[in-house]
Design a protein around this motif. Sequence first.
Motif, PDB file in Angstrom:
ATOM      1  N   ALA A   1       0.812  -1.210   0.000  1.00 47.23           N
ATOM      2  CA  ALA A   1       0.000   0.000   0.000  1.00 47.23           C
ATOM      3  C   ALA A   1       0.848   1.263   0.000  1.00 47.23           C
ATOM      4  O   ALA A   1       0.434   2.302  -0.529  1.00 47.23           O
ATOM      5  CB  ALA A   1      -0.924  -0.007   1.212  1.00 47.23           C
ATOM      6  N   GLN A   2       2.049   1.181   0.589  1.00 39.21           N
ATOM      7  CA  GLN A   2       2.928   2.351   0.645  1.00 39.21           C
ATOM      8  C   GLN A   2       3.742   2.540  -0.625  1.00 39.21           C
ATOM      9  O   GLN A   2       4.434   3.545  -0.766  1.00 39.21           O
ATOM     10  CB  GLN A   2       3.876   2.220   1.839  1.00 39.21           C
ATOM     11  CG  GLN A   2       3.180   2.375   3.187  1.00 39.21           C
ATOM     12  CD  GLN A   2       4.162   2.283   4.336  1.00 39.21           C
ATOM     13  OE1 GLN A   2       4.932   1.332   4.445  1.00 39.21           O
ATOM     14  NE2 GLN A   2       4.140   3.292   5.198  1.00 39.21           N
ATOM     15  N   MET A   3       3.669   1.586  -1.542  1.00 40.65           N
ATOM     16  CA  MET A   3       4.371   1.676  -2.826  1.00 40.65           C
ATOM     17  C   MET A   3       3.356   1.595  -3.973  1.00 40.65           C
ATOM     18  O   MET A   3       3.367   0.673  -4.790  1.00 40.65           O
ATOM     19  CB  MET A   3       5.408   0.551  -2.941  1.00 40.65           C
ATOM     20  CG  MET A   3       6.475   0.585  -1.861  1.00 40.65           C
ATOM     21  SD  MET A   3       7.653  -0.818  -1.987  1.00 40.65           S
ATOM     22  CE  MET A   3       8.529  -0.391  -3.531  1.00 40.65           C
ATOM     23  N   PRO A   4       2.429   2.571  -4.033  1.00 40.30           N
ATOM     24  CA  PRO A   4       1.354   2.489  -5.034  1.00 40.30           C
ATOM     25  C   PRO A   4       1.844   2.503  -6.469  1.00 40.30           C
ATOM     26  O   PRO A   4       1.214   1.899  -7.347  1.00 40.30           O
ATOM     27  CB  PRO A   4       0.502   3.729  -4.724  1.00 40.30           C
ATOM     28  CG  PRO A   4       1.425   4.675  -4.022  1.00 40.30           C
ATOM     29  CD  PRO A   4       2.345   3.801  -3.232  1.00 40.30           C
ATOM     30  N   GLY A   5       2.974   3.170  -6.721  1.00 42.60           N
ATOM     31  CA  GLY A   5       3.499   3.189  -8.076  1.00 42.60           C
ATOM     32  C   GLY A   5       3.997   1.841  -8.538  1.00 42.60           C
ATOM     33  O   GLY A   5       3.940   1.517  -9.726  1.00 42.60           O
ATOM     34  N   THR A   6       4.488   1.028  -7.595  1.00 42.28           N
ATOM     35  CA  THR A   6       4.999  -0.308  -7.917  1.00 42.28           C
ATOM     36  C   THR A   6       3.885  -1.343  -7.921  1.00 42.28           C
ATOM     37  O   THR A   6       3.802  -2.193  -8.821  1.00 42.28           O
ATOM     38  CB  THR A   6       6.083  -0.723  -6.905  1.00 42.28           C
ATOM     39  OG1 THR A   6       7.152   0.230  -6.937  1.00 42.28           O
ATOM     40  CG2 THR A   6       6.637  -2.113  -7.225  1.00 42.28           C
ATOM     41  N   PHE A   7       3.008  -1.257  -6.905  1.00 42.42           N
ATOM     42  CA  PHE A   7       1.993  -2.299  -6.716  1.00 42.42           C
ATOM     43  C   PHE A   7       0.633  -1.969  -7.326  1.00 42.42           C
ATOM     44  O   PHE A   7      -0.242  -2.819  -7.344  1.00 42.42           O
ATOM     45  CB  PHE A   7       1.809  -2.567  -5.211  1.00 42.42           C
ATOM     46  CG  PHE A   7       2.872  -3.441  -4.607  1.00 42.42           C
ATOM     47  CD1 PHE A   7       2.678  -4.807  -4.450  1.00 42.42           C
ATOM     48  CD2 PHE A   7       4.081  -2.909  -4.195  1.00 42.42           C
ATOM     49  CE1 PHE A   7       3.655  -5.620  -3.885  1.00 42.42           C
ATOM     50  CE2 PHE A   7       5.070  -3.701  -3.628  1.00 42.42           C
ATOM     51  CZ  PHE A   7       4.862  -5.061  -3.476  1.00 42.42           C
TER      52      PHE A   7
ATOM     53  N   PRO B   1      -5.012   4.489   1.389  1.00 44.37           N
ATOM     54  CA  PRO B   1      -4.445   5.787   1.771  1.00 44.37           C
ATOM     55  C   PRO B   1      -3.952   5.887   3.209  1.00 44.37           C
ATOM     56  O   PRO B   1      -2.957   6.581   3.474  1.00 44.37           O
ATOM     57  CB  PRO B   1      -5.604   6.757   1.516  1.00 44.37           C
ATOM     58  CG  PRO B   1      -6.432   6.081   0.463  1.00 44.37           C
ATOM     59  CD  PRO B   1      -6.341   4.629   0.776  1.00 44.37           C
ATOM     60  N   LEU B   2      -4.599   5.232   4.152  1.00 42.69           N
ATOM     61  CA  LEU B   2      -4.213   5.371   5.556  1.00 42.69           C
ATOM     62  C   LEU B   2      -2.811   4.849   5.842  1.00 42.69           C
ATOM     63  O   LEU B   2      -2.195   5.229   6.844  1.00 42.69           O
ATOM     64  CB  LEU B   2      -5.222   4.658   6.466  1.00 42.69           C
ATOM     65  CG  LEU B   2      -6.593   5.335   6.634  1.00 42.69           C
ATOM     66  CD1 LEU B   2      -7.480   4.496   7.537  1.00 42.69           C
ATOM     67  CD2 LEU B   2      -6.459   6.747   7.185  1.00 42.69           C
ATOM     68  N   THR B   3      -2.272   4.004   4.982  1.00 43.78           N
ATOM     69  CA  THR B   3      -0.918   3.484   5.230  1.00 43.78           C
ATOM     70  C   THR B   3       0.149   4.561   5.070  1.00 43.78           C
ATOM     71  O   THR B   3       1.293   4.352   5.473  1.00 43.78           O
ATOM     72  CB  THR B   3      -0.585   2.316   4.283  1.00 43.78           C
ATOM     73  OG1 THR B   3      -0.708   2.764   2.931  1.00 43.78           O
ATOM     74  CG2 THR B   3      -1.505   1.131   4.526  1.00 43.78           C
ATOM     75  N   SER B   4      -0.210   5.707   4.516  1.00 48.72           N
ATOM     76  CA  SER B   4       0.762   6.799   4.421  1.00 48.72           C
ATOM     77  C   SER B   4       1.136   7.325   5.803  1.00 48.72           C
ATOM     78  O   SER B   4       2.142   8.014   5.960  1.00 48.72           O
ATOM     79  CB  SER B   4       0.195   7.942   3.577  1.00 48.72           C
ATOM     80  OG  SER B   4      -0.932   8.539   4.212  1.00 48.72           O
TER      81      SER B   4
END
Length: 533
Positions: free
Chosen positions: A127-133, A138-141
């Motif tokens: 979730a913290q690597m949205p560009g990769t995954f 959003p809350l994981t930010s």
Amino acid sequence: MKFARSRSVGALIATAFLLASCSEAGEEPTSHQTSHFGYAVNSSLSTANAASLKGVATEAGLLAARLYPAVYVQGPSGQMIPNTDLASAQVLPGINRQVIYTINAEAKYSDGQPVVCDDFLLSATAAQMPGTFNSAVPLTSQIERVDCVSGSKTATVVFKEDQGERWRYLFDQGTVLPAHAIAAEAGLALEELNTALHNKDAATLEPVARIWNEGFQLENFNPALQVSSGPYKIESVGEFGEVKLIRNEFYSGDQAVEEEVTMWPKGSDLNAIATAGNLQIADVGAWENEAWVNRDDPMSPYDIKEEVGVLTEQLTLGSAGVFYSPEARQAFAACVDQQAVAAASSRVSGIEVPAVAVHSVRHQNPVVQQLGDLPAQHLAVDTNAASALAGQTIRIGYDGPDERKAAMVEAIRVSCEPAGITVVDASAGEVSLSDLSRTIVSEWGYEQYAEGTLDAVLRAVDPNREYGSANSLGSDPEATRKTEEELWTEVPSIPLAAQPRVFVIDRTVGNVVVNTDLSGIGWNMDRWSRSED
């Protein structure tokens, strides 16, 4: 295409069932004789990964809730119920809040492998690597790090300073997926995956991300990958999108009452399925459109429950293309008439739903009444402000086909037309947030642009889970107003109206408890019990 094929399968099932019934000792088939327990949902049932861009756009939690249960299950009254069959949580207060998750010693996947902290680490890191995954949680930010020794039954989540008020909404249904199965599919040992996740090693994680994102899509069901930690597991996916669930014998909690449940996607021929006696529960857009439901028939086996749901239907806007700048998004928001959109939704569903002008809290939260004139400001249409976007075409998609959402988009088209903005209904069946034109920020802070086929996606969201900038539980008017002001400046989305929900329930089924959350009425599917008569 899926709609046409699904209608055909209903007829096939009805025909096959009736022929089988007639062949037994010459008996005549009865209208309510049953061979399959059926549950129809208003979703395309595209994926079991509720954290993926496709999953959040198609309400994957309706399927995933009993396959990959949450640490906290949200009940029908909004209560957060600890799911100790999966894990228990202990909060350590401080400037950097810490939550220690102790995974149930007996918690296993349906392949017999244990649930371990690597699953939680994967969930947070993906979730913290949205560009990769291609993920969206959003809350994981708000998470600084996840401490996890590979194979351990303990995971510690450390939040950034003064963050994490909404921590109970993390590790939600359909987001804690089997790290061991994903690692095996990628050719990695679990320990190697753990190291790559801790290091956020994009190169090593690229094949992992592809499996995480695509491997749980149901058009190519992989039983070795899609192993379940919940009371049900997927046995098979039918030619027409129906998903057959059976008991997970390795589940650490009480075994499901019903041995199997078949979930039917939107577009299925529910009339044929119901006629065959194979439809017990349905979550439909409007019961008046269903020929198999007749409220006035005293012999009807169904009860109908109509609810103003807790979710907010919103437009999630792209962050590139026509909506690259906040000013462009603000201009579009100025022409959207939420009152007209809510009226269109109400007309088709038969349920009077309110317009909504808040992002970060549920529409019925009392704090909304303490925000002064802020919501009213954003319910008003300002054609002059919207005309800054004159000459532009906005393409809106949604998980279709959906008559009600089509009416909502039409209402937006009408209200934006005077500002010179052309709104197009670009729905074409299944949808994903990856269809949006997006700005993707890399791990090193570089912006990349993905050209999409859509500019906005109409979908239902839970405001408690949707915004990484929200850091209160919705009981603080000052904090809520500040968050709302920021969101109305940035405009990542436009709230529209409460989601109407219509449930059709066979009276022979017990322990059915209506829930309008992301997991829907199936939130306690494993407790449903069908009587013999």
